[in-house]
Design a protein around this motif. Structure first.
Motif, PDB file in Angstrom:
ATOM      1  N   TYR A   1     -47.781 -39.666  25.942  1.00  0.00           N
ATOM      2  CA  TYR A   1     -47.016 -40.549  26.486  1.00  0.00           C
ATOM      3  C   TYR A   1     -45.428 -39.423  26.252  1.00  0.00           C
ATOM      4  CZ  TYR A   1     -44.100 -44.001  24.117  1.00  0.00           C
ATOM      5  OH  TYR A   1     -43.021 -44.558  23.855  1.00  0.00           O
ATOM      6  N   LEU A   2     -45.562 -38.608  25.241  1.00  0.00           N
ATOM      7  CA  LEU A   2     -44.640 -38.163  25.193  1.00  0.00           C
ATOM      8  C   LEU A   2     -44.003 -36.891  25.656  1.00  0.00           C
ATOM      9  CD1 LEU A   2     -45.032 -36.874  21.325  1.00  0.00           C
ATOM     10  CD2 LEU A   2     -43.813 -39.169  21.737  1.00  0.00           C
TER      11      LEU A   2
ATOM     12  N   TYR B   1     -36.098 -46.939  28.703  1.00  0.00           N
ATOM     13  CA  TYR B   1     -37.040 -46.747  28.086  1.00  0.00           C
ATOM     14  C   TYR B   1     -38.154 -47.820  28.390  1.00  0.00           C
ATOM     15  CZ  TYR B   1     -39.503 -46.232  23.164  1.00  0.00           C
ATOM     16  OH  TYR B   1     -40.160 -45.607  22.408  1.00  0.00           O
ATOM     17  N   ARG B   2     -37.581 -49.294  28.343  1.00  0.00           N
ATOM     18  CA  ARG B   2     -38.428 -49.748  28.383  1.00  0.00           C
ATOM     19  C   ARG B   2     -39.171 -49.843  30.360  1.00  0.00           C
ATOM     20  NH1 ARG B   2     -36.521 -55.668  26.985  1.00  0.00           N
ATOM     21  NH2 ARG B   2     -35.182 -54.659  25.230  1.00  0.00           N
TER      22      ARG B   2
ATOM     23  N   GLU C   1     -41.561 -46.863  29.509  1.00  0.00           N
ATOM     24  CA  GLU C   1     -43.019 -47.129  28.878  1.00  0.00           C
ATOM     25  C   GLU C   1     -43.384 -47.864  29.508  1.00  0.00           C
ATOM     26  OE1 GLU C   1     -42.391 -49.157  24.842  1.00  0.00           O
ATOM     27  OE2 GLU C   1     -43.069 -47.143  24.077  1.00  0.00           O
TER      28      GLU C   1
ATOM     29  N   LEU D   1     -47.455 -46.922  29.697  1.00  0.00           N
ATOM     30  CA  LEU D   1     -48.390 -47.850  28.845  1.00  0.00           C
ATOM     31  C   LEU D   1     -49.686 -47.618  29.625  1.00  0.00           C
ATOM     32  CD1 LEU D   1     -46.597 -50.080  26.480  1.00  0.00           C
ATOM     33  CD2 LEU D   1     -47.957 -48.433  25.954  1.00  0.00           C
TER      34      LEU D   1
ATOM     35  N   VAL E   1     -51.308 -45.025  28.905  1.00  0.00           N
ATOM     36  CA  VAL E   1     -51.952 -44.487  28.304  1.00  0.00           C
ATOM     37  C   VAL E   1     -53.197 -45.849  27.729  1.00  0.00           C
ATOM     38  CG1 VAL E   1     -51.917 -44.699  25.212  1.00  0.00           C
ATOM     39  CG2 VAL E   1     -50.115 -43.303  27.213  1.00  0.00           C
ATOM     40  N   SER E   2     -52.854 -47.582  27.316  1.00  0.00           N
ATOM     41  CA  SER E   2     -53.570 -48.436  27.192  1.00  0.00           C
ATOM     42  C   SER E   2     -55.284 -48.614  28.175  1.00  0.00           C
ATOM     43  CB  SER E   2     -52.858 -50.317  27.877  1.00  0.00           C
ATOM     44  OG  SER E   2     -51.527 -49.640  27.801  1.00  0.00           O
TER      45      SER E   2
ATOM     46  N   VAL F   1     -56.818 -46.327  24.975  1.00  0.00           N
ATOM     47  CA  VAL F   1     -57.193 -46.894  23.951  1.00  0.00           C
ATOM     48  C   VAL F   1     -58.310 -48.214  23.632  1.00  0.00           C
ATOM     49  CG1 VAL F   1     -56.108 -48.897  22.032  1.00  0.00           C
ATOM     50  CG2 VAL F   1     -55.110 -47.183  23.364  1.00  0.00           C
TER      51      VAL F   1
ATOM     52  N   MET G   1     -43.586 -47.220  21.086  1.00  0.00           N
ATOM     53  CA  MET G   1     -44.337 -46.776  20.476  1.00  0.00           C
ATOM     54  C   MET G   1     -45.192 -45.831  20.378  1.00  0.00           C
ATOM     55  SD  MET G   1     -48.180 -46.333  23.103  1.00  0.00           S
ATOM     56  CE  MET G   1     -47.961 -44.612  22.974  1.00  0.00           C
ATOM     57  N   VAL G   2     -44.185 -44.765  19.891  1.00  0.00           N
ATOM     58  CA  VAL G   2     -44.269 -43.991  18.502  1.00  0.00           C
ATOM     59  C   VAL G   2     -43.781 -44.106  17.441  1.00  0.00           C
ATOM     60  CG1 VAL G   2     -42.911 -41.900  18.397  1.00  0.00           C
ATOM     61  CG2 VAL G   2     -43.767 -41.950  20.631  1.00  0.00           C
TER      62      VAL G   2
ATOM     63  N   ILE H   1     -46.926 -46.429  16.594  1.00  0.00           N
ATOM     64  CA  ILE H   1     -47.980 -45.333  16.156  1.00  0.00           C
ATOM     65  C   ILE H   1     -47.787 -44.722  14.456  1.00  0.00           C
ATOM     66  CG2 ILE H   1     -48.693 -43.276  16.037  1.00  0.00           C
ATOM     67  CD1 ILE H   1     -48.398 -43.635  19.534  1.00  0.00           C
TER      68      ILE H   1
ATOM     69  N   LEU I   1     -42.513 -56.838  24.585  1.00  0.00           N
ATOM     70  CA  LEU I   1     -43.071 -55.090  24.022  1.00  0.00           C
ATOM     71  C   LEU I   1     -43.772 -55.218  22.852  1.00  0.00           C
ATOM     72  CD1 LEU I   1     -39.507 -55.157  21.960  1.00  0.00           C
ATOM     73  CD2 LEU I   1     -39.819 -53.659  24.328  1.00  0.00           C
TER      74      LEU I   1
ATOM     75  N   GLN J   1     -47.117 -55.487  23.592  1.00  0.00           N
ATOM     76  CA  GLN J   1     -48.017 -54.458  24.216  1.00  0.00           C
ATOM     77  C   GLN J   1     -47.766 -53.164  23.996  1.00  0.00           C
ATOM     78  OE1 GLN J   1     -48.814 -53.766  28.560  1.00  0.00           O
ATOM     79  NE2 GLN J   1     -50.495 -52.540  27.993  1.00  0.00           N
ATOM     80  N   SER J   2     -46.425 -52.916  24.055  1.00  0.00           N
ATOM     81  CA  SER J   2     -46.370 -51.121  23.361  1.00  0.00           C
ATOM     82  C   SER J   2     -47.107 -51.369  22.199  1.00  0.00           C
ATOM     83  CB  SER J   2     -44.897 -50.963  23.692  1.00  0.00           C
ATOM     84  OG  SER J   2     -44.282 -50.091  23.319  1.00  0.00           O
TER      85      SER J   2
ATOM     86  N   THR K   1     -50.616 -50.668  21.545  1.00  0.00           N
ATOM     87  CA  THR K   1     -51.651 -50.082  22.059  1.00  0.00           C
ATOM     88  C   THR K   1     -50.737 -49.047  21.088  1.00  0.00           C
ATOM     89  OG1 THR K   1     -50.558 -50.711  23.908  1.00  0.00           O
ATOM     90  CG2 THR K   1     -51.497 -48.581  23.502  1.00  0.00           C
TER      91      THR K   1
END
Lengths: 462, 279
Positions: free
Chosen positions: A28-29, A152-153, A156, A160, A163-164, A167, B1-2, B5, B148, B150-151, B154
């Motif tokens: 992610y990062l 950012y959104r 992301e 995501l 990433v999702s 999980v 998301m960070v 976390i 936001l 979902q983020s 997760t």
């Protein structure tokens, strides 16, 4: 560790989760940094685009008193409210710092210093990524801006998607690990079940076909143990049989010699009577030890079959009639016909020992009552006397081997060795029955209650 | 998301470590794990109540309700841990604790079993109350921002997964060490945890002006930043604060003194016993 499977599943899922999620965070990062670079490159491309369009009109815009305002772009319907693309805004500034043109969302003031490069600037209540770049042909500066939150959104929402699933996969991975370990550990479960299901008398070696290498050694050791156990049982049985024969014969001979002695010497000395008592006691002790050995769970090899407990009890009572007559004891029998699953010889020993004890401890002219009842699923055997009874605190101890009530001071006047009730307990355990000692309904005395499971099939047939 | 976390990992890690330590303690003392059920029920219910009435609590007592509640929860957890620490302190000096598990029937904990379990239930339940309430409030904030959510979810799941996995791995590491070594680890953990929690009490009281704030004694944020990954881990483990002031440090010492006294007292008793034996 209580369960290998639980331990492995929990630990493996924890390790997989940790590795997976650490990778997800790292990914992610890294992806966010990459997205940042891509967005910045896109800003640079916009500079090229503006260079195609604007520098040619530099002089014209320079002459205008007010900056040109480019209207906001009409977005297509599909973009909706979600940030499918980040809004791009710009300002065009002349070389001497005059604002020539701007997009609708930009302020009239120049938003930042005219230093080439990327920077963050706050205006219009948002944080913006701004690229300051020199325009072509010395025609001033472009200031291109993108909203940080939109960028950012957008980044992301793309990341995501990668990433999702990582999980969501964890419960699935957990289930798969649980299932696979179940298969992997099946030989152990099968082996354990095989051991558990075996009768105590079943000493066949364990089948090693299709067994995993890890278990073969265990199975081999177990088979070796079983083999040694079986030969030990055979030796033991042979010894018991031999000992029974070898001990009974000389004792019987001794008894005959002693009786002859009593006839030959008249009047017989006191010692001769003591000798006869000693021989009787020895014969009884040997019989009891052999019985104890025969009924011990380790050596008990017989198969159970339906036994008519009522008939057996009556038979034992009849065979004890001589002993009953000697003390003028009154015996009563009551009950209905009851069948149990068991071994006739062992059950006969049990009744014999209980009745024998009652006869021993009941005073002359006393009373003994035998009952066999069928109650629901249970068969109850009761032996009651009006002897001295057993004190409450000693009732648990009387089942110990060689334990005699009142120790050496015991004075029943009859031979005894403290093994009778141990044998009874052993037989009771063999039949998975229960025994209880309680007060008799006479003013004094003992009531022994043995509870068996009824032989259902037999009862239903009757 | 960070952010999600980090926030959830921070809360979950602390709760997971507390639960792990106390479960491993039960295992070592051969006590049943059943106590964890009322502890979890207490934790989840009270955290829900704290989250549901968060605004009412925050407005209570002239706007200082939240801080008072937090301080009270921290204090209850510290007291529970101090009692647990006093009960287990004698085990640190038992020479015969080389095996992996201690038979419950022949250890010195037996007379204090009920007290130990009650303290464990309170320690876990009240720690969870505070930690989980913060998670409820945080995630609740995203319910009205679907884009936001979902983020945040997760991120929350990742934080939860990492925290719980670390807890599980720690548990098995602790289970496989000898009883004596485990109780040393547990005792040191309790000392740092109580010290850290007491600094949180001081922080809450400073926030509402019950204590006057002084300049920080030091600033170690250049070495370990509180908001870095290491900082979060240290916060969860020992209540790390990069710039504590004198009041916080005093609170820290007050919380750990009972542990140090118990340590000294049991050490003294062991020495006395061994000198008597040698005579």
């Amino acid at each position: 560790m209580k369960s290998i499977r639980v331990f492995l599943v929990v630990l493996l899922v924890a390790i997989v989760t940790l590795a997976n999620f650490a990778a997800a965070v790292r990914g992610y990062l890294g992806s966010m940094d990459e997205a940042e670079r891509l967005f910045n490159k896109r800003l640079l491309q916009q500079v090229d685009l503006l260079d195609y369009l604007l520098p040619a009109r530099y002089q014209e815009y320079l002459q205008r008193p007010a900056p040109e305002i480019f209207p906001a772009l009409q977005k297509s319907e599909q973009s909706g409210s979600s940030p499918q693309i980040a809004d791009l805004q710009f300002q065009w500034v002349s070389s001497d710092g005059k604002l020539l043109a701007r997009s609708a969302a930009m302020p009239d003031e120049i938003i930042t210093d005219l230093k080439t490069g990327y920077q963050f600037v706050n205006f219009n209540h948002y944080r913006w990524h701004v690229l300051v770049a020199a325009a072509a042909n010395n025609s001033g500066w472009y200031l291109l801006a993108e909203r940080d939150d939109q960028r950012y959104r957008l980044a992301e929402s793309m990341i995501l998607q990668a990433v999702s699933p990582m999980v969501i996969a964890i419960p699935l991975i957990g289930f798969v690990i649980w299932w696979v370990l179940g298969i992997g550990l099946k030989p152990i479960t099968t082996l354990a079940k095989e051991f558990h299901a075996r009768e105590a008398t079943d000493l066949r070696p364990i089948e090693q076909q299709d067994m995993p290498n890890e278990l073969i050694q265990l199975a081999q050791s177990a088979n070796e143990l079983l083999r040694r156990l079986e030969s030990s049982f055979i030796r033991e049985q042979r010894f018991s049989a031999d000992a029974a024969h070898e001990l009974r014969t000389p004792i019987a001979a001794l008894n005959i010699h002693c009786e002859n002695l009593l006839h030959e010497i008249n009047p017989a000395p006191e010692s001769a009577y003591n000798l006869q008592q000693g021989i009787k006691r020895m014969r009884y002790l040997v019989e009891q030890i052999l019985l104890l050995n025969k009924t011990s769970p380790d050596h008990f090899m017989s198969q159970f079959m339906p036994v008519n407990l009522t008939a057996l009890t009556k038979q034992v009572a009849v065979s004890a009639s001589e002993a009953l007559g000697e003390k003028s004891l009154n015996i009563e029998f009551e009950g209905n016909e009851c069948w149990v699953e068991g071994d006739t010889a062992a059950l006969e020993t049990l009744i014999n020992n209980l009745l024998g004890n009652a006869i021993k401890y009941t005073p002359p002219n006393g009373q003994i009552i035998l009952h066999t009842w069928l109650r629901d699923d249970e068969v109850i055997l009761e032996v009651m006397d009006n002897g001295p009874g057993i004190p409450m605190e000693q009732r648990n101890r009387v089942f110990d081997r060689f334990y005699r009530l009142h120790g050496d001071r015991h004075d029943s006047g009859t031979p005894g060795c403290g093994l009778g009730l141990s044998i009874v307990k052993q037989v009771v355990d063999l039949h998975q029955a229960h025994i209880r000692l309680t007060d008799s309904s006479f003013p004094s005395g003992l009531l022994v209650v043995v509870t068996f499971a009824a032989n259902k099939k037999r009862e239903n047939n009757l | 998301m960070v952010d999600a976390i980090l926030l959830i990992l921070r809360e979950v890690l602390e709760a997971a470590l507390i639960i792990t330590m106390l479960l491993a303690m039960s295992r070592k003392l051969s006590i049943s794990f059943n106590w964890i059920v009322p502890a979890l029920v207490l934790g989840v219910l009270s955290s829900w109540l704290l989250a549901h009435y968060a605004y009412a609590i925050a407005d209570a007592l002239d706007g200082t309700g939240q801080e008072w509640i937090n301080a009270l929860l921290y204090l209850s957890v510290i007291l529970s841990f101090i009692i647990i620490g006093l009960i287990i302190a004698p085990l640190l000096f038992s020479a015969s604790l080389q095996e992996k598990y201690l038979s419950f029937t022949d250890n010195s904990i037996k007379p204090h079993k009920t007290l130990l379990l009650v303290c464990s239930i309170f320690a876990v339940g009240l720690s969870l109350a505070r930690e989980v309430a913060e998670i409820w409030i945080y995630l609740g904030g995203f319910l009205h921002q679907q884009d936001l959510l979902q983020s945040a979810l997760t991120g929350g799941a990742i934080g939860l997964g990492i925290g719980m996995s670390l807890g599980v791995i720690t548990y098995y590491l602790l289970v496989f060490i000898s009883v004596r070594r485990f109780f040393i680890v547990l005792f040191v953990f309790l000392i740092f945890l109580c010290g850290g929690l007491s600094m949180q009490i001081a922080r809450q009281l400073l926030q509402i002006g019950m204590l006057t704030s002084a300049t920080p004694l030091w600033d170690s944020s250049t070495i370990v930043n509180e908001h870095s990954w290491l900082g979060e881990l240290l916060y969860a483990l020992i209540g790390y604060d990069s710039s504590p002031n004198a009041i916080q440090v005093i609170f820290y010492w007050i919380a750990i003194i009972p542990f140090l006294v118990a340590l000294a007292w049991n050490w003294h008793r062991r020495n006395q016993a061994s000198s008597t034996t040698s005579i």
